[in-house]
Design a protein around this motif. Sequence first.
Motif, PDB file in Angstrom:
ATOM      1  N   GLN A 109     123.629  13.371  68.663  1.00  0.00           N
ATOM      2  CA  GLN A 109     122.243  12.924  68.522  1.00  0.00           C
ATOM      3  C   GLN A 109     122.034  11.435  68.703  1.00  0.00           C
ATOM      4  N   ASP A 110     123.089  10.702  68.994  1.00  0.00           N
ATOM      5  CA  ASP A 110     122.853   9.295  69.336  1.00  0.00           C
ATOM      6  C   ASP A 110     123.886   8.748  70.305  1.00  0.00           C
ATOM      7  N   LYS A 112     125.795   4.999  71.530  1.00  0.00           N
ATOM      8  CA  LYS A 112     126.058   3.620  71.112  1.00  0.00           C
ATOM      9  C   LYS A 112     126.912   2.919  72.162  1.00  0.00           C
ATOM     10  N   PHE A 125     127.253  -4.462  69.072  1.00  0.00           N
ATOM     11  CA  PHE A 125     126.941  -3.063  69.333  1.00  0.00           C
ATOM     12  C   PHE A 125     125.452  -2.903  69.588  1.00  0.00           C
ATOM     13  N   MET A 127     122.483   0.492  69.855  1.00  0.00           N
ATOM     14  CA  MET A 127     122.349   1.914  69.528  1.00  0.00           C
ATOM     15  C   MET A 127     121.018   2.416  70.055  1.00  0.00           C
ATOM     16  N   ASN A 128     120.973   3.677  70.458  1.00  0.00           N
ATOM     17  CA  ASN A 128     119.698   4.215  70.923  1.00  0.00           C
ATOM     18  C   ASN A 128     118.729   4.371  69.754  1.00  0.00           C
ATOM     19  N   ASP A 129     117.511   4.617  70.087  1.00  0.00           N
ATOM     20  CA  ASP A 129     116.508   4.731  69.033  1.00  0.00           C
ATOM     21  C   ASP A 129     116.525   6.124  68.433  1.00  0.00           C
ATOM     22  N   LYS A 130     115.467   6.430  67.682  1.00  0.00           N
ATOM     23  CA  LYS A 130     115.419   7.702  66.975  1.00  0.00           C
ATOM     24  C   LYS A 130     115.558   8.893  67.917  1.00  0.00           C
TER      25      LYS A 130
ATOM     26  N   GLN B 359     119.898   5.981  61.079  1.00  0.00           N
ATOM     27  CA  GLN B 359     120.335   5.042  62.103  1.00  0.00           C
ATOM     28  C   GLN B 359     120.262   3.608  61.608  1.00  0.00           C
ATOM     29  N   ARG B 363     123.396   0.999  61.506  1.00  0.00           N
ATOM     30  CA  ARG B 363     123.335  -0.337  62.111  1.00  0.00           C
ATOM     31  C   ARG B 363     123.709  -1.417  61.096  1.00  0.00           C
TER      32      ARG B 363
END
Lengths: 263, 373
Positions: A109-110, A112, A125, A127-130, B359, B363
């Motif tokens: 689900q994500d 990075k 790093f 990371m993608n969003d929601k 998330q 982070r």
Amino acid sequence: MNKIRYYGGCDVGSTTGKAVILGPDGIAGSSLIPSEVDPEITARLALEKACAAVAGLGDIGNLAYLIGTGYGRNEVPFANENISEISCHAMGVFWCDPSIKTVVDIGGQDMKAIAVADDGTVREFAMNDKCAAGTGRFFEAMSRIFRMDLDAFSNLSLNAKKTIPVTAQCSVFAETEVISLLAKRNPPADIAAGIQNAVAKRCFTLIKRVGLKPRLTVTGGCAKNQGLLVELKRMFQIDIAPLTIDPQLIGALGAAILASRKG
Amino acid sequence: MDTDKWFSKLLDEPLNELVQKSMDEGQIPIGYSCSYVPEVMLSVDGLFPVRMHATGIAGTEIADNYLSSVICSYTRSLLEFALDERYDFLRGWVFAASCDHLRRLYDNLEYLKRPGFSRILDVPHKTGDAAINWYTDELKLFAKALTDHFGVDLGADALAKAIREHNAFNAVLRKIGEYRSGDKPVMTGTEYHRLVIAAGTSPKKPLLPILKKIRNDLPKRDPLPPYRARLLLAGGHLDDPGYISIIESQGGLIVADRLCTGSYPGLLPIPETGDPIAALAKHYLTKTSCPRMMEAFRERAEDIVKLARECRADGVVIQILKFCDTWGVEAAAFVSCIREAGIPVLRLERDYRLGGEGQLRTRIQAFIESMGK
């Protein structure tokens, strides 16, 4: 005689649970199971399976130190501590090949991008969003449209003659778009190439944010998607460094390595 | 009384119990939305300011019909709340033309939901003498409009009194803030932010004795258990202490902030000498320090670095609302400047409504781990 000390890493992902047991000679056992609804159960089952693969270890309680990671890391009550999957993937990759400096982890689900420092820690790093577009969930949805299992879909684009652009990366919109393209009798392989291209572009954006420093590798379940790897190689004009162990286990491996430094 | 719970409850609704009580006593609530609006002018006898928030909003379905999806979610949330009649208790509101998003909000409210008194202040993009003089004139017109509409006194003496009270109130809040920034903090950033936001969204007079009691009781508290890292939180609008709570749940104690809605620069004292309106114009124009202001980037970046060093922060977290043009552009440059100063920095984008907690936790945890903490 000294008792052998084993260290555990457990990566509780949204789609799969992974566990790695590290012994004096490296990886002594591992497991990969589908996630249960309850992350604690996923962690327990994955660890029990990995522990069972190590002769003489017995149950989870015999691990000298255990670290939980992944989205369900807070739900592993029997772990000594939890560490983010970002740090764990960096360490896992570093252990496999210290020459790798950039990692793209694409999980269920994500997604990075991780820049690895010279000591295996995280330099940077992103990371993608929601939204889960471009992750394992997205590929699962796409493979359903093609009436294929995930493995077959992953290889479908390898036979493409051309790439039909799939503009939308939102899973819902992409689904509609792909159904329309199939209805117009476009070759499935060419549409699949468009899907892989769209996800690779998403990776590109994330990697740009941390800076691409060779060598580059891909971890997580989607690292097994051959079509995506080909597209990433083409986009970055760089070989994707192969890993010595299952790329889906890298997070759990990193956790086990970090555990071995604590225990 | 469970003070934490009581303050949380104050943030649940714009029309909270203190607002209601002051209204019952004949005080007039005026909404405002931006730090360039001199809330002091809304604090003269007879009026009280309410910083507009939309805590707990579930979605912006109606507002999205009027404001595009690339308008920041804070702005859309305010419109949604206004259309949901959640600000109907306000007798007026004051906006600042600080960014295009707030201007569009004002435009829409003008024809969708205009209260008795509605005004938008034009704010110069520079801070030189000419701009200060211009803003002084703008505030004089604003003062006249308030007097004409509400019949309240905004003369020099009335404003001087409001400034003195404002400074005294903020001094209490600043003092409380020292207890989260010291070597052994006794209060979390979450708790402090809750007080600061409550102070901006509630009438100050009934709040002051409660804050004074908190200030007096703080020295008796035990220090907090050790945190993994001390962090400075920077960025634009943030009125939800829950966001800070998530950061702190991962071991990053927010020991200082530099937010539009935070303690710095918002609680800095206003000069109490000279012409009050000129003092207000100069203070709000030069101290608010929003990225909308031209030619002051270096100053703003150095301010963050200085603040981080003063509070011995291990790292800086910059949070910005998605589609906030001003902070969005400048935050990227801040990241480079803060890093060049040798301070680790994490930039986070968020929606006004708290979401994606998992998330955010990942982070923050990874950021703290990357600092070797």
